[in-house]
Scaffold this motif. Structure first.
Motif, short mmCIF file in Angstrom:
data_model
loop_
_atom_site.label_atom_id
_atom_site.label_comp_id
_atom_site.label_asym_id
_atom_site.label_seq_id
_atom_site.Cartn_x
_atom_site.Cartn_y
_atom_site.Cartn_z
N ASN A 1 0.85 -1.20 0.00
CA ASN A 1 0.00 0.00 0.00
C ASN A 1 0.88 1.25 0.00
N VAL A 2 0.96 1.91 -1.16
CA VAL A 2 1.73 3.14 -1.27
C VAL A 2 0.75 4.26 -1.58
N THR A 3 0.76 5.31 -0.76
CA THR A 3 -0.12 6.46 -0.98
C THR A 3 0.70 7.73 -1.11
N GLY A 4 0.11 8.76 -1.73
CA GLY A 4 0.79 10.03 -1.89
C GLY A 4 1.79 9.97 -3.02
N GLY A 5 2.44 11.09 -3.29
CA GLY A 5 3.47 11.14 -4.32
C GLY A 5 2.86 11.10 -5.70
N VAL A 6 3.68 10.97 -6.70
CA VAL A 6 3.26 10.92 -8.08
C VAL A 6 2.95 9.49 -8.45
N SER A 7 1.73 9.25 -8.93
CA SER A 7 1.36 7.87 -9.29
C SER A 7 1.72 7.59 -10.74
N ALA A 8 2.05 6.33 -10.99
CA ALA A 8 2.49 5.94 -12.33
C ALA A 8 1.32 5.66 -13.23
#
Length: 159
Positions: free
Chosen positions: A152-159
């Protein structure tokens, strides 16, 4: 555990007569010092440790009054949990997670984005054979539930 009530039954002398859920949420920011910046990606996880009360037949356990009502409520929630496990294992279109508070709490932990381990405890006594068989059958059905756990990765620039 001073807030846990213990009530003796004919089937269990130290019965807590309740389910217990302990939840821990863990987050890790991928860049040090970015705890307040929502544009920086973070990895999050949730650990649930659950102790389900055992199902007891009212007649065999000999409970009365308020303890009978507790046993009925416990049995209903365990039945709902079993229905969810059955629906997931047989890949049914409808998963009945809203049938009890227990299944709502566990919704993300059974059949979702998770890794799940189920430990079943049972009695070796012949007089509890039917309860033991039911417990082992639930464990067997739970083994048929397929999960697809991802980080689960949230935030930042999504690919």
């Amino acid at each position: 555990r001073s807030n846990v009530a213990i009530a003796e039954t004919k089937m269990n002398k130290m019965s807590s007569r309740s389910h217990t859920v302990c939840q821990v949420r863990i987050s890790k920011w991928l860049v040090s010092g970015s705890e307040t910046d929502s544009s920086i990606p973070k990895i999050s996880s949730r650990l649930l440790v659950v102790d389900l009360a055992g199902s007891e037949r009212i007649k065999k356990s000999g409970v009365e009054g308020v303890h009978r009502k507790e046993a009925t409520s416990i049995n209903k929630s365990l039945l709902a949990f079993g229905n969810v496990v059955n629906a997931l294992a047989t890949k049914k279109a409808h998963i009945p997670v809203r049938e009890s508070k227990l299944t709502r709490v566990l919704e993300g932990s059974i059949g979702g984005n998770c890794k799940t381990a189920l430990l079943v405890c049972f009695s070796l006594l012949n007089k509890h054979l039917q309860e033991t068989i039911s417990t082992l059958e639930l464990g067997g059905r739970a083994m048929g539930v397929e999960v697809d756990a991802k980080v689960n990765v949230t935030g930042g620039v999504s690919a």
